[in-house]
Design an enzyme around this catalytic site. Structure first.
Site, mmCIF file in Angstrom:
data_model
loop_
_atom_site.group_PDB
_atom_site.id
_atom_site.type_symbol
_atom_site.label_atom_id
_atom_site.label_comp_id
_atom_site.label_asym_id
_atom_site.label_seq_id
_atom_site.Cartn_x
_atom_site.Cartn_y
_atom_site.Cartn_z
ATOM 1 C CD GLU A 96 -3.046 -0.758 0.085
ATOM 2 O OE1 GLU A 96 -3.221 0.413 -0.308
ATOM 3 O OE2 GLU A 96 -3.669 -1.728 -0.402
ATOM 4 C CB SER B 122 -49.535 -41.012 6.905
ATOM 5 O OG SER B 122 -50.614 -41.398 6.079
#
Length: 631
Positions: free
Chosen positions: A121, A385
């Site tokens: 950077e 069921s």
């Protein structure tokens, strides 16, 4: 005439020349001096320019700084409160808001992390005063020669100024404000302090602010334990946090990390060999769970009421990532294989501890990225069921027993005649056989024996099933509506001695680093231990010799469960009880289509029961081996 001529001559007579003495007495006047007057003019202009230049500079500074935020407020940070969800083992499964980790100091970090940030950077970070003229000139030259914006001239301090105080707006005024704030930061803080602030505040994607939050999110470790290639990945993220996110774009993140490692080698922080070895060692871990988003959404649904305020929350959940991975993999394999051939488009699975209600796995569909609709908690469908256990339990509580006989022949009530499918009537069968083979006519007679539809509905609601339900005999065949989560929890009392647990997803919580109370596991009695045990034995018969035989895993482990199928094969269910620690697990499964279209002969005893068995097999295979000397 003569007189006029003489006068003319006198008029034309020249004057006598002046004597030398007379000339000396009357010197010519000197020329005025010009240089002092010109110098005074330049001095006057210089003073005027200085005054008006100062006024213009002051006006420019006012223009640039009149709306700058207060530095004291900006440094204390204003952001959205963050929520971090962790699995049972501490790995992060989801985040919301702005997630900030622990405050880190340079002395606590591995040296290669700040070195990587500086190398990629701002290599001259320790040499410039906040603005780097050399870096700006170099970037301008590179951009001019390449014909594109290939480099930026912003220093790390300028980036920090932008992140702390300014907006991402691209304009000359914003860049000038950035420079002013960078100068102020350099005057206010030391280089180490600026680097610490940057490392703790930089945005690194996925809602993570600071290297500690990002380290925990992407790698499951604190920033103090990052290795070299992990530090390189984090250092490369500020350039494009979303595009280089290691979770969503692992290849791009690895490529950027290689650039960072080369930059570190260029600056002499590491050797070229170390850079190569670190690049070859990059192994970005996959997301802990591809589809745990449904579980995360369910847990976060009402956090505002449970944890009021604006604190950062770290929530340890009940999700077991090992079990979640098995559920996801087996569900996808089934849907992509036999499910596709049978026109099954979707499925949902819930795995819950019967004793505590802790949700260990939840899949609300096939792919969370395609749709966030949770079919486990939001979809209400007929259970078929799979509802019958509550009808039979009502009869048991009314005095019946599992070995009592019940007729299985044809039956007509008010013009309605339930069918039995391929079942051939035997005249009379036991209640246990009627449930095991899911005989519809027998179930209707059991409903009448237990007190009718109203009594069965009361039982269902006692077990946490709110309905709505049909108030007639069709309820015996499961014509009401339930969610998979509610139905799964309702089966837990059959494994838990009659206690119904509240489904829960949170185990513990911290707000701004402090522990806060979380409701402990809660349950309440909904039936007697004897009735629950009787139902457990009946459900074991379903798997041992009834419609759920496909669910039986190899090895002879005793499992129990019930199948469910709705008309035209629109929904297929299996809810099973599996052995495990405590009262074991309850696993609920639903298969179907979002639009309600029929599947091809998919009943609860086919693919749902098969998926139940596949999940149990996957869990058995994924169990970690016992350590040496373990029990």
């Amino acid at each position: 005439m003569l007189q006029r001529t003489r006068m003319a001559r006198i008029a034309r007579k020249p004057e006598p020349p002046a004597s030398p003495r007379a000339t000396a007495r009357r010197p010519a006047p000197p020329a005025p001096p010009k240089r002092p007057r010109r110098a005074w003019r330049w001095l006057r202009w210089l003073v005027l320019l200085t005054i008006w230049g100062g006024v213009a500079l002051a006006g420019l500074l006012v223009f640039l700084t009149w709306d700058l935020p207060r530095t004291d407020l900006a440094l204390t940070t204003t952001r959205r409160a963050g929520v971090t969800l962790e699995a049972t083992d501490g790995r992060i499964i989801a985040t919301s808001g702005d997630v900030v980790g622990d405050i880190v100091r340079l002395r606590d970090l591995p040296a290669h992390l700040p070195a990587a940030v500086i190398a990629i950077e701002d290599r001259r970070f320790r040499d410039h005063f906040g603005i780097d003229p050399i870096g700006i000139a170099r970037a301008a030259y590179v951009n001019f020669t390449t014909g594109r914006v290939a480099q930026g001239g912003s220093t790390l301090t300028q980036q920090l100024a932008k992140n702390l105080f300014l907006t991402p707006e691209r304009s000359f005024r914003r860049k000038a404000q950035e420079a002013v704030m960078a100068l102020w930061l350099e005057w206010k803080f030391s280089k180490d302090e600026l680097l610490e602030i940057y490392l703790n505040r930089v945005y690194l994607g996925a809602g993570a602010y600071g290297v500690d939050a990002a380290a925990r999110l992407y790698f499951g470790v604190p920033a103090s334990r990052l290795n070299l290639w992990q530090s390189a990945i984090l250092a490369g993220l500020p350039k494009a946090p979303s595009r280089l996110n290691p979770r969503s774009a692992p290849e791009a993140a690895a490529g950027r990390a290689a650039e960072v490692l080369d930059a570190m080698a260029d600056t002499g922080v590491i050797t070229a060999r170390q850079a190569t070895q670190a690049a070859e060692a990059i192994r970005i871990p996959p997301r802990p769970s591809r589809d745990s988003g449904w579980f995360a959404d369910w847990v976060m649904d009402d956090l505002g009421s449970r944890f009021p305020g604006n604190a950062d929350l770290v929530l340890r959940t009940t999700l077991d990532l090992r079990m979640q991975a098995v559920v996801e993999a087996r569900l996808e394999a089934l849907l992509a294989g036999p499910g596709q051939r049978a026109r099954v488009g979707q499925g949902a699975v819930v795995a819950m501890e019967a004793a505590t209600g802790n949700i260990r796995a939840m899949a609300g569909g096939r792919d969370y990225r395609s749709t966030q609709f949770n079919r486990a908690t939001q979809a209400r469908r007929q259970p078929g069921s799979a509802f019958k256990p509550f009808v039979f339990l009502t009869a048991l509580e009314a005095g019946a027993s599992a070995q009592d006989p019940v007729a299985d022949g044809p039956l007509t009530l008010g013009g309605w005649s339930p069918g039995n499918g391929a079942w051939r009537p035997r005249g009379e069968i036991t209640l246990e056989e009627a449930l095991a083979h899911s005989v519809n006519t027998a179930a209707v007679r059991v409903l009448q024996r237990g007190g009718g539809a109203r009594a069965a509905i009361e039982t269902a609601r006692r077990f946490g099933l709110p309905g709505p339900f049909q108030r007639d005999a069709t309820i015996a065949l499961g014509t009401g509506e339930v969610t998979l989560l509610d139905l799964t929890a309702a089966y837990a009392p059959f494994a838990n001695g009659g206690l119904l647990p509240d489904p829960r997803g949170l185990a513990s919580a911290r707000a701004d680093g402090r522990a806060v109370p979380v409701a402990p596991p809660a349950s309440h009695r909904v039936t007697t231990p004897e009735a629950a045990q009787a139902m457990r034995r009946m459900l074991e018969a379903v798997v041992a010799r009834g419609t759920g035989r496909t669910a039986q895993p190899p090895g002879g482990r005793a499992v129990a469960g019930k199948t469910g199928t709705t008309q035209d094969f629109r929904d297929a269910w299996f809810v099973g009880l599996a052995p495990g620690s405590g009262a074991g697990l309850v696993i609920g499964i639903w298969l179907g289509n979002d639009d309600g279209s029929p599947m091809v002969d998919v009943a609860g005893g086919t693919l749902p029961a098969r998926l139940f068995r596949d999940i149990l097999e996957g869990l058995a295979q994924s169990e970690p081996p016992n350590p040496p000397g373990g029990g």
